[in-house]
Design an enzyme around this catalytic site. Sequence first.
Site, PDB file in Angstrom:
ATOM      1  N   THR A 207       0.833  -1.210   0.000  1.00 24.83           N
ATOM      2  CA  THR A 207       0.000   0.000   0.000  1.00 24.83           C
ATOM      3  C   THR A 207       0.867   1.260   0.000  1.00 24.83           C
ATOM      4  OG1 THR A 207      -0.084  -0.097   2.414  1.00 24.83           O
ATOM      5  CG2 THR A 207      -1.926  -1.123   1.192  1.00 24.83           C
ATOM      6  N   THR A 210      -0.628   4.902  -1.462  1.00 28.75           N
ATOM      7  CA  THR A 210      -2.088   4.862  -1.688  1.00 28.75           C
ATOM      8  C   THR A 210      -2.713   6.247  -1.535  1.00 28.75           C
ATOM      9  OG1 THR A 210      -2.290   4.202   0.623  1.00 28.75           O
ATOM     10  CG2 THR A 210      -2.456   2.455  -1.030  1.00 28.75           C
ATOM     11  N   CYS A 212      -1.241   9.205  -1.967  1.00 28.92           N
ATOM     12  CA  CYS A 212      -0.833  10.066  -3.089  1.00 28.92           C
ATOM     13  C   CYS A 212      -1.709   9.779  -4.308  1.00 28.92           C
ATOM     14  CB  CYS A 212       0.623   9.792  -3.448  1.00 28.92           C
ATOM     15  SG  CYS A 212       1.764   9.977  -2.078  1.00 28.92           S
TER      16      CYS A 212
HETATM   17  N1  ATP Z   1      -5.863  -2.455   2.379  1.00 29.76           N
HETATM   18  C1  ATP Z   1      -6.687  -1.611   1.740  1.00 29.76           C
HETATM   19  N2  ATP Z   1      -7.739  -2.109   1.043  1.00 29.76           N
HETATM   20  C2  ATP Z   1      -8.580  -1.278   0.378  1.00 29.76           C
HETATM   21  N3  ATP Z   1      -8.456   0.068   0.353  1.00 29.76           N
HETATM   22  C3  ATP Z   1      -7.417   0.603   1.035  1.00 29.76           C
HETATM   23  C4  ATP Z   1      -6.486  -0.188   1.771  1.00 29.76           C
HETATM   24  N4  ATP Z   1      -5.563   0.649   2.346  1.00 29.76           N
HETATM   25  C5  ATP Z   1      -5.899   1.902   1.972  1.00 29.76           C
HETATM   26  N5  ATP Z   1      -7.027   1.882   1.209  1.00 29.76           N
HETATM   27  C6  ATP Z   1      -7.673   3.047   0.567  1.00 29.76           C
HETATM   28  O1  ATP Z   1      -6.618   3.795  -0.041  1.00 29.76           O
HETATM   29  C7  ATP Z   1      -6.883   5.197   0.046  1.00 29.76           C
HETATM   30  C8  ATP Z   1      -5.717   5.881   0.758  1.00 29.76           C
HETATM   31  O2  ATP Z   1      -5.894   5.726   2.145  1.00 29.76           O
HETATM   32  P1  ATP Z   1      -4.648   5.573   3.172  1.00 29.76           P
HETATM   33  O3  ATP Z   1      -5.229   5.726   4.524  1.00 29.76           O
HETATM   34  O4  ATP Z   1      -3.900   4.342   2.841  1.00 29.76           O
HETATM   35  O5  ATP Z   1      -3.755   6.836   2.747  1.00 29.76           O
HETATM   36  P2  ATP Z   1      -2.297   7.206   3.273  1.00 29.76           P
HETATM   37  O6  ATP Z   1      -2.017   6.581   4.584  1.00 29.76           O
HETATM   38  O7  ATP Z   1      -2.205   8.683   3.169  1.00 29.76           O
HETATM   39  O8  ATP Z   1      -1.360   6.525   2.167  1.00 29.76           O
HETATM   40  P3  ATP Z   1       0.217   6.842   1.879  1.00 29.76           P
HETATM   41  O9  ATP Z   1       0.749   7.534   3.088  1.00 29.76           O
HETATM   42  O10 ATP Z   1       0.828   5.499   1.636  1.00 29.76           O
HETATM   43  O11 ATP Z   1       0.244   7.686   0.650  1.00 29.76           O
HETATM   44  C9  ATP Z   1      -8.229   5.319   0.770  1.00 29.76           C
HETATM   45  O12 ATP Z   1      -9.286   5.367  -0.186  1.00 29.76           O
HETATM   46  C10 ATP Z   1      -8.320   4.017   1.546  1.00 29.76           C
HETATM   47  O13 ATP Z   1      -9.664   3.634   1.835  1.00 29.76           O
HETATM   48  C1  HMH Z   2       7.920  11.678  -1.761  1.00 26.35           C
HETATM   49  C2  HMH Z   2       6.796  11.018  -0.986  1.00 26.35           C
HETATM   50  N1  HMH Z   2       5.610  11.655  -0.854  1.00 26.35           N
HETATM   51  C3  HMH Z   2       4.589  11.080  -0.170  1.00 26.35           C
HETATM   52  C4  HMH Z   2       4.770   9.843   0.428  1.00 26.35           C
HETATM   53  C5  HMH Z   2       3.658   9.214   1.217  1.00 26.35           C
HETATM   54  O1  HMH Z   2       3.518   7.914   0.974  1.00 26.35           O
HETATM   55  C6  HMH Z   2       6.035   9.196   0.278  1.00 26.35           C
HETATM   56  N2  HMH Z   2       6.278   7.962   0.839  1.00 26.35           N
HETATM   57  N3  HMH Z   2       7.032   9.795  -0.421  1.00 26.35           N
END
Ligand code: ATP
Ligand code: HMH
Length: 266
Positions: A207, A210, A212
């Site tokens: 993940t 995700t 971004c």
């Molecule tokens: N295991 C999963 N299965 C289905 N959907 C997921 C899963 N993990 C995250 N999502 C979905 O992915 C999207 C991004 O959510 P998430 O909370 O992972 O963001 P994030 O933590 O900011 O991600 P990152 O920091 O890796 O960029 C949301 O729509 C969330 O519902």
């Molecule tokens: C450069 C960059 N931006 C955002 C994220 C959040 O996943 C990451 N891991 N790296």
Amino acid sequence: MTTAKALTIAGSDSGGGAGIQADLKTFQELKVYGMSVITAITAQNTLGVDGVYPMMLEAIEKQLECIAVDLQPDALKTGMLFNSEIIELVANKMEQYKWKNLVVDPVMIAKGGANLLQQEATESMKRKLLPLATVLTPNIPEAEELTGISIRNMEERKEAAKRLSAMGVNYVIIKGGHGDEKEAVDLLFDGSHFSSLVAERIPTKNTHGTGCTFSAAITAALANGYSINDAFQLGKDFIHQAIKNDLHIGSGHGPTNHWAYQESKR
Ligand SMILES: Nc1ncnc2c1ncn2[C@@H]1O[C@H](COP(=O)(O)OP(=O)(O)OP(=O)(O)O)[C@@H](O)[C@H]1O
Ligand SMILES: Cc1ncc(CO)c(N)n1
């Protein structure tokens, strides 16, 4: 026929799964012309972040100026901004250029735990950037940091969304990836009403990026004139396909599959 243009103002992820790399891949898959202003360079792979190198302010300012004089974005997003100086520069330029449809993804910590936003910069983000945001897409830890409240259930997510809305954000989406429900539930607050999108939580460690990808898909949809509700749905569908059909790349938190959504439409 005019081509929609979207701008990402974010960090570079050498591993290709997050940051501007994830954003540009997502824009391209959604047939939006993607442009980028790089705020920081990260040495990163699926195992974690091995170095963070913020760009000189002049380099960020010049990139923004070049976009402004020739390539007005129809929508834009911010990702990793790293410190207060960069946040304030971006916010000031946003006000100067009067760019619309700003999606703020308040990137703070990478999946492996590395800090991508200096602790002191949270206040600048709240004071300078959030009032300019059309959409804010915090994950649960980011919403806790921005509001100062603990989020352990849906009621507390709703309270956090209300507090973030009161900071001047038009639409708040609290992402559910870090939640512990059986399903991945994302909550949208428009200042008055809540709605949510629910999908199967996919049992995977892959993940990386995700958030971004999700915010980039919403940005591309807004650039194409979608309503916020339709952009929210597109972002959800895009990221769900990207996670469900992952590529099994790297030995840590692997990246998502940015072409899975289009393949699912065939
Ligand atoms: N295991 C999963 N299965 C289905 N959907 C997921 C899963 N993990 C995250 N999502 C979905 O992915 C999207 C991004 O959510 P998430 O909370 O992972 O963001 P994030 O933590 O900011 O991600 P990152 O920091 O890796 O960029 C949301 O729509 C969330 O519902
Ligand atoms: C450069 C960059 N931006 C955002 C994220 C959040 O996943 C990451 N891991 N790296």
